[in-house]
Design a protein around this motif. Sequence first.
Motif, PDB file in Angstrom:
ATOM      1  N   ILE A  45     -20.308  46.682  22.298  1.00 35.87           N
ATOM      2  CA  ILE A  45     -19.805  46.506  20.931  1.00 35.87           C
ATOM      3  C   ILE A  45     -18.627  45.545  20.933  1.00 35.87           C
ATOM      4  CG2 ILE A  45     -18.473  47.738  19.157  1.00 35.87           C
ATOM      5  CD1 ILE A  45     -21.277  48.445  18.777  1.00 35.87           C
ATOM      6  N   GLY A  46     -17.896  45.486  22.043  1.00 33.09           N
ATOM      7  CA  GLY A  46     -16.727  44.621  22.118  1.00 33.09           C
ATOM      8  C   GLY A  46     -15.415  45.386  21.989  1.00 33.09           C
ATOM      9  N   VAL A  47     -15.453  46.685  22.263  1.00 29.44           N
ATOM     10  CA  VAL A  47     -14.226  47.477  22.237  1.00 29.44           C
ATOM     11  C   VAL A  47     -13.347  47.023  23.400  1.00 29.44           C
ATOM     12  CG1 VAL A  47     -13.297  49.829  22.286  1.00 29.44           C
ATOM     13  CG2 VAL A  47     -15.537  49.402  21.290  1.00 29.44           C
ATOM     14  N   LYS A  48     -12.022  46.942  23.145  1.00 26.35           N
ATOM     15  CA  LYS A  48     -11.124  46.462  24.201  1.00 26.35           C
ATOM     16  C   LYS A  48     -11.054  47.472  25.343  1.00 26.35           C
ATOM     17  CE  LYS A  48      -8.395  43.433  21.390  1.00 26.35           C
ATOM     18  NZ  LYS A  48      -7.221  43.218  20.581  1.00 26.35           N
ATOM     19  N   ARG A  49     -10.776  46.947  26.538  1.00 23.44           N
ATOM     20  CA  ARG A  49     -10.847  47.779  27.736  1.00 23.44           C
ATOM     21  C   ARG A  49      -9.942  49.002  27.682  1.00 23.44           C
ATOM     22  NH1 ARG A  49     -11.392  43.583  32.747  1.00 23.44           N
ATOM     23  NH2 ARG A  49     -10.241  42.250  31.319  1.00 23.44           N
ATOM     24  N   PHE A  50      -8.717  48.796  27.190  1.00 24.27           N
ATOM     25  CA  PHE A  50      -7.790  49.924  27.160  1.00 24.27           C
ATOM     26  C   PHE A  50      -8.285  51.001  26.185  1.00 24.27           C
ATOM     27  CE2 PHE A  50      -3.912  52.089  25.641  1.00 24.27           C
ATOM     28  CZ  PHE A  50      -3.525  52.636  26.848  1.00 24.27           C
ATOM     29  N   ALA A  51      -8.849  50.532  25.075  1.00 24.89           N
ATOM     30  CA  ALA A  51      -9.364  51.484  24.083  1.00 24.89           C
ATOM     31  C   ALA A  51     -10.563  52.241  24.645  1.00 24.89           C
ATOM     32  CB  ALA A  51      -9.765  50.745  22.811  1.00 24.89           C
ATOM     33  N   GLY A 103     -17.842  52.996  12.154  1.00 27.14           N
ATOM     34  CA  GLY A 103     -16.613  52.319  11.766  1.00 27.14           C
ATOM     35  C   GLY A 103     -15.991  51.538  12.911  1.00 27.14           C
ATOM     36  N   GLU A 104     -16.182  52.048  14.126  1.00 23.67           N
ATOM     37  CA  GLU A 104     -15.499  51.440  15.261  1.00 23.67           C
ATOM     38  C   GLU A 104     -15.816  49.955  15.464  1.00 23.67           C
ATOM     39  OE1 GLU A 104     -16.512  52.692  19.228  1.00 23.67           O
ATOM     40  OE2 GLU A 104     -14.382  52.817  19.721  1.00 23.67           O
ATOM     41  N   PRO A 105     -17.104  49.571  15.489  1.00 24.00           N
ATOM     42  CA  PRO A 105     -17.372  48.136  15.670  1.00 24.00           C
ATOM     43  C   PRO A 105     -16.760  47.289  14.561  1.00 24.00           C
ATOM     44  CG  PRO A 105     -19.415  49.369  15.248  1.00 24.00           C
ATOM     45  CD  PRO A 105     -18.350  50.355  15.505  1.00 24.00           C
ATOM     46  N   LEU A 106     -16.676  47.833  13.357  1.00 25.16           N
ATOM     47  CA  LEU A 106     -16.102  47.071  12.243  1.00 25.16           C
ATOM     48  C   LEU A 106     -14.613  46.850  12.470  1.00 25.16           C
ATOM     49  CD1 LEU A 106     -17.942  48.961   9.378  1.00 25.16           C
ATOM     50  CD2 LEU A 106     -18.504  46.711  10.303  1.00 25.16           C
ATOM     51  N   GLU A 107     -13.928  47.926  12.884  1.00 22.73           N
ATOM     52  CA  GLU A 107     -12.495  47.799  13.177  1.00 22.73           C
ATOM     53  C   GLU A 107     -12.260  46.824  14.317  1.00 22.73           C
ATOM     54  OE1 GLU A 107     -10.843  51.655  14.137  1.00 22.73           O
ATOM     55  OE2 GLU A 107     -11.768  52.482  12.327  1.00 22.73           O
ATOM     56  N   ARG A 111     -31.629  56.035  14.898  1.00 18.95           N
ATOM     57  CA  ARG A 111     -31.244  55.288  13.697  1.00 18.95           C
ATOM     58  C   ARG A 111     -29.738  55.037  13.679  1.00 18.95           C
ATOM     59  NH1 ARG A 111     -35.243  55.624   9.469  1.00 18.95           N
ATOM     60  NH2 ARG A 111     -37.027  56.650  10.402  1.00 18.95           N
ATOM     61  N   VAL A 112     -28.978  56.039  14.104  1.00 21.01           N
ATOM     62  CA  VAL A 112     -27.522  55.848  14.188  1.00 21.01           C
ATOM     63  C   VAL A 112     -27.217  54.736  15.196  1.00 21.01           C
ATOM     64  CG1 VAL A 112     -25.325  56.916  14.796  1.00 21.01           C
ATOM     65  CG2 VAL A 112     -27.036  58.238  13.546  1.00 21.01           C
ATOM     66  N   GLY A 113     -27.919  54.773  16.332  1.00 21.80           N
ATOM     67  CA  GLY A 113     -27.721  53.740  17.354  1.00 21.80           C
ATOM     68  C   GLY A 113     -28.009  52.351  16.803  1.00 21.80           C
ATOM     69  N   ILE A 114     -29.067  52.241  16.025  1.00 23.58           N
ATOM     70  CA  ILE A 114     -29.429  50.942  15.446  1.00 23.58           C
ATOM     71  C   ILE A 114     -28.373  50.526  14.413  1.00 23.58           C
ATOM     72  CG2 ILE A 114     -31.130  49.768  14.003  1.00 23.58           C
ATOM     73  CD1 ILE A 114     -33.281  51.526  15.409  1.00 23.58           C
ATOM     74  N   ALA A 115     -27.934  51.479  13.585  1.00 24.00           N
ATOM     75  CA  ALA A 115     -26.922  51.162  12.573  1.00 24.00           C
ATOM     76  C   ALA A 115     -25.637  50.673  13.226  1.00 24.00           C
ATOM     77  CB  ALA A 115     -26.638  52.394  11.711  1.00 24.00           C
ATOM     78  N   ARG A 116     -25.264  51.314  14.335  1.00 21.85           N
ATOM     79  CA  ARG A 116     -24.039  50.913  15.040  1.00 21.85           C
ATOM     80  C   ARG A 116     -24.184  49.492  15.568  1.00 21.85           C
ATOM     81  NH1 ARG A 116     -19.398  52.998  18.268  1.00 21.85           N
ATOM     82  NH2 ARG A 116     -19.668  52.383  20.422  1.00 21.85           N
ATOM     83  N   ALA A 117     -25.363  49.171  16.104  1.00 22.87           N
ATOM     84  CA  ALA A 117     -25.566  47.826  16.621  1.00 22.87           C
ATOM     85  C   ALA A 117     -25.570  46.787  15.500  1.00 22.87           C
ATOM     86  CB  ALA A 117     -26.880  47.762  17.392  1.00 22.87           C
ATOM     87  N   LEU A 118     -26.040  47.201  14.317  1.00 21.64           N
ATOM     88  CA  LEU A 118     -26.143  46.244  13.212  1.00 21.64           C
ATOM     89  C   LEU A 118     -24.842  46.107  12.430  1.00 21.64           C
ATOM     90  CD1 LEU A 118     -29.623  47.113  11.690  1.00 21.64           C
ATOM     91  CD2 LEU A 118     -28.992  45.109  13.046  1.00 21.64           C
ATOM     92  N   ALA A 119     -23.875  46.997  12.693  1.00 22.26           N
ATOM     93  CA  ALA A 119     -22.675  47.066  11.866  1.00 22.26           C
ATOM     94  C   ALA A 119     -22.028  45.699  11.665  1.00 22.26           C
ATOM     95  CB  ALA A 119     -21.675  48.041  12.486  1.00 22.26           C
ATOM     96  N   ILE A 120     -21.900  44.936  12.742  1.00 21.90           N
ATOM     97  CA  ILE A 120     -21.170  43.676  12.650  1.00 21.90           C
ATOM     98  C   ILE A 120     -22.098  42.497  12.435  1.00 21.90           C
ATOM     99  CG2 ILE A 120     -18.994  44.201  13.795  1.00 21.90           C
ATOM    100  CD1 ILE A 120     -20.363  43.956  16.413  1.00 21.90           C
ATOM    101  N   SER A 121     -23.276  42.772  11.870  1.00 28.68           N
ATOM    102  CA  SER A 121     -24.244  41.732  11.513  1.00 28.68           C
ATOM    103  C   SER A 121     -24.520  40.743  12.629  1.00 28.68           C
ATOM    104  CB  SER A 121     -23.772  40.947  10.279  1.00 28.68           C
ATOM    105  OG  SER A 121     -23.379  41.823   9.283  1.00 28.68           O
TER     106      SER A 121
END
Lengths: 283, 333, 331
Positions: A183-189, B115-119, B160-170
């Motif tokens: 996903i690209g989460v930072k390493r520390f996180a 939310g995490e990938p978006l943040e 489906r959650v896994g797919i949604a998470r992967a698609l979050a950031i388009s």
Amino acid sequence: MTDVISPARRLRRGRPEWLRGPALVGAIAITVWLLVALTVPLWSPYDPLAEVAPRLQGPSWHHLMGTDQLGRDVFTRMLWGSRTSLPVAFVVILSSVVIGTIVGAIAGYRGGWIDAVLMRFVDITMAFPPILLAMAITASLGPGVRNALIAMVLVWWPIYARLLRAQVIAVKQREYVESAEAIGVKRFAILRRYVLPMAYTPVLVNATMDFGQVVLLTASLSFIGLGARPPSPEWGAMITEGATQFYSWWIATAPGLAILVVVLAFNYVGDALRDSFDVKGVL
Amino acid sequence: MNAPLLQVTDLVKEFKVRSESGKPGVLHAVSGVNLTLHAGETLALVGESGCGKSTTGRCILRLTEPTSGTVEFNGTNLLSLDHEAMRRMRRNLQVVFQDPQASLHPRMTVRRLLGEPLEVHGMPKAEIPARIEELLRLVHLRPEFLDRYPHEFSGGQRQRVGIARALAISPALLVLDEPVSALDVSIQSEIVRLLIELRERLGLSYLFIAHDLAVVRQLADRVAVMYLGRIVETGPADLVYSNPQHPYTQALLSAVPIPDPTIELARRRIVLQGDLPSPTDPPSGCRFRTRCWRADARCASEQPLLTAMANGQEVACHYPGADTAVSVASSKP
Amino acid sequence: MTATGEPILRLRDLRVTFQTPAGPARAVRGVDLDVRAGESVAVVGESGSGKSVSMLATLGLLHNAEVSGSVKWGDTELVGASTDTLRSVRGRRIAMVFQDPMTSLNPVLTIGKQMSLVMKAHQPNLGKKELRTKAVDLLNRLAIPQADRRIDAYPHELSGGMRQRVMIAMAISNDPEVLIADEPTTALDVTVQAQIMELLLKLRNEHNLALVLITHDLGVVAGSADRVAVMYAGRIVERAPVLGLFASPGHPYTSALLDCLPRLDRRHDVVSSIGGTPPNPADLPEGCPFAPRCPKAIDACRSDEPNLVRIGTSDVACSVVAAGAAVGEPV
């Protein structure tokens, strides 16, 4: 579908299932000792340092565990002893866990030469019997509770470092950690949010079990004159004093019993915690 | 054609291993793989376990560092990026793993998982809740699922959650690593349908890594067949399925059962002899030659290269050719 | 190939209930099945349908479960039978092969040693030499190359396909009459699956073995079964000869399942699927358990659970189908 209920969630659910039998007894004993340590100045039967009765009297209704060679009430001194042993053990465990976590997490997560260097250091520390190393360190720093405490932290943290490192290495290979990386989460996180929360349980369990051991070690150091010094009411120091009064058995017995109860209580609770978290043979 | 979205060139991944006797050796997981994926296309990478298809996918995503080769995404070589640049690049290429039970953090709710990938990729906090709801709608999950943990879902819902998470950031490209093989048949088809729907709606490109050739058939535009770290045959899916040229492709296709007894009884099955050779000591020349009924001396000495045929199929075999008895007719229901 | 004659294994109203924190989970709810010598019967279903549990119950391999009904091996009743009775049947008359050969094999014993132990359990008179000769012979029969050398190998030294062959060799080492194979190829690659299925069918033909194939894969069923029993939520919803089942599935669940199977030989224009999820065995709906997902369900389906009814060559448990077919009669 297999439901995996994480330990943390299980803890949050009101009635902890593991708190049964010996563990319940242990938990009660710990609670009682904590209350004693916190409140004994308010209701202490006697002054722990003052001569309150004739010397070397056996247990009686007025002096439940008799008096020592200076006429002090042994029972009172035993109660006051918890005010040294429990806080010391708490600080030692907490500091060791913090240092051990930092070192273990870095070693396990980064790997490579950092891991190699840190772990060789841990190996060397753990090659010595804890009491011997603690003795050597206290002796070189000078006797006293504060120095004994420092010595015990130095001896104890490597245990947690190694434990956490092993856990971190195991958790780091799980797929959801990789997924966070993707996903690209930072390493520390990743380390903080994904790895540590899942790696922490065995450390928690071990810390509980070790609490009793540290109480014992504190007493041992005091016993050989490296920790608390007379006249302060510390269990190990009290045993030293009692050891010379061979025919007044109650003087050494009272602090000995206190140590026994505390160590057993923490072992019971730790055991039950370990079973409930299903932590496999740690170390 | 336009420039490809993803261009993998001479990808090699070797692992250092120790044999049981303690001798150091090299495991040749991926040995010179070339792939091209155009925007909007679905390329399936198929093969049996140990063929290197998953390692290839992981190298492309740099979840594993390749030994050599290049992976160009929209003209940028991913392998030349530093850690931080690669981290930022990840918003363009995402992955869906095989087992959502394992790939979703067990202590995060759906809200946090999405939310995490978006943040992480810098979406303003105020916009996140709306986007999360949009994502749930996209994968057909009800909004009240937001505060549930992964273990509270069925396998299909979790995926489906896994797919949604992967698609979050388009992302533009989704690497699907065996996304349906952990699921029951009736759930599999739902996820396949969802993937087809999402591809059309969002104009996604898929690199679909799978061992199930029947599932691949439903999704793939093009297929690349791997055996022991190399691509042995690639081309448009319909051509490869109906007219396989490489003996391994033929054996593989003939082994897949068809849920129709009349067809099954009439089919000739090529049952491969022997075991997969060890990737620590792959055969010389053509890696399939030890189990191939067409192999001769040339196959042992000379590595066959992927060679294009007139119809767009590419085969890495010295003696390619159709085997009429085993080809699977392309029929419409 | 269709077998005739008396069934050698007869399941009647087999029921299995597990006690779970969520209440009793009725995993198997009245299964009737006959197995005849030389035929291969497939028990098909998704995970949680009760297909494996019913076969484990047949062999008395379930602990912590309440098993009722009847399983007859010839004249011997196996439900509630003594350990000795079960032991004399299990492995000797009815053998089982499991999905994952790695966990079913003992990692610290050689293949030969394990095979010897299995044979000695039922043929105590065999000597060391005879055991070894027999083991090598069995491995040869299962097309394991260099059998005389492989016999001294440990399980981890063999590939997954080889291990499954060894498991099958062990299962047939006491010449059983029924072989129950629980997802025997699910853990294996498709080309290896082809090898194993070919072997199993060859064994059936050569030894007149009855083969019970537990699987989720209707593709495997199409190529290897004579008769099929489709299970859903602990019951058989359809029982039919393989050709009939695929050509004209009777139960709506069977047709839905067939419709959503991806096929190698065609690309579906529309991928169909069954909405919803299979019910929780601890919380079954009233009436037909498939009704909540069934496109044909009527009100009656939500109140009454249908029994198997003979329609043509098939037995189908569906009120709607039974009502439509005038020939329907209870079986």
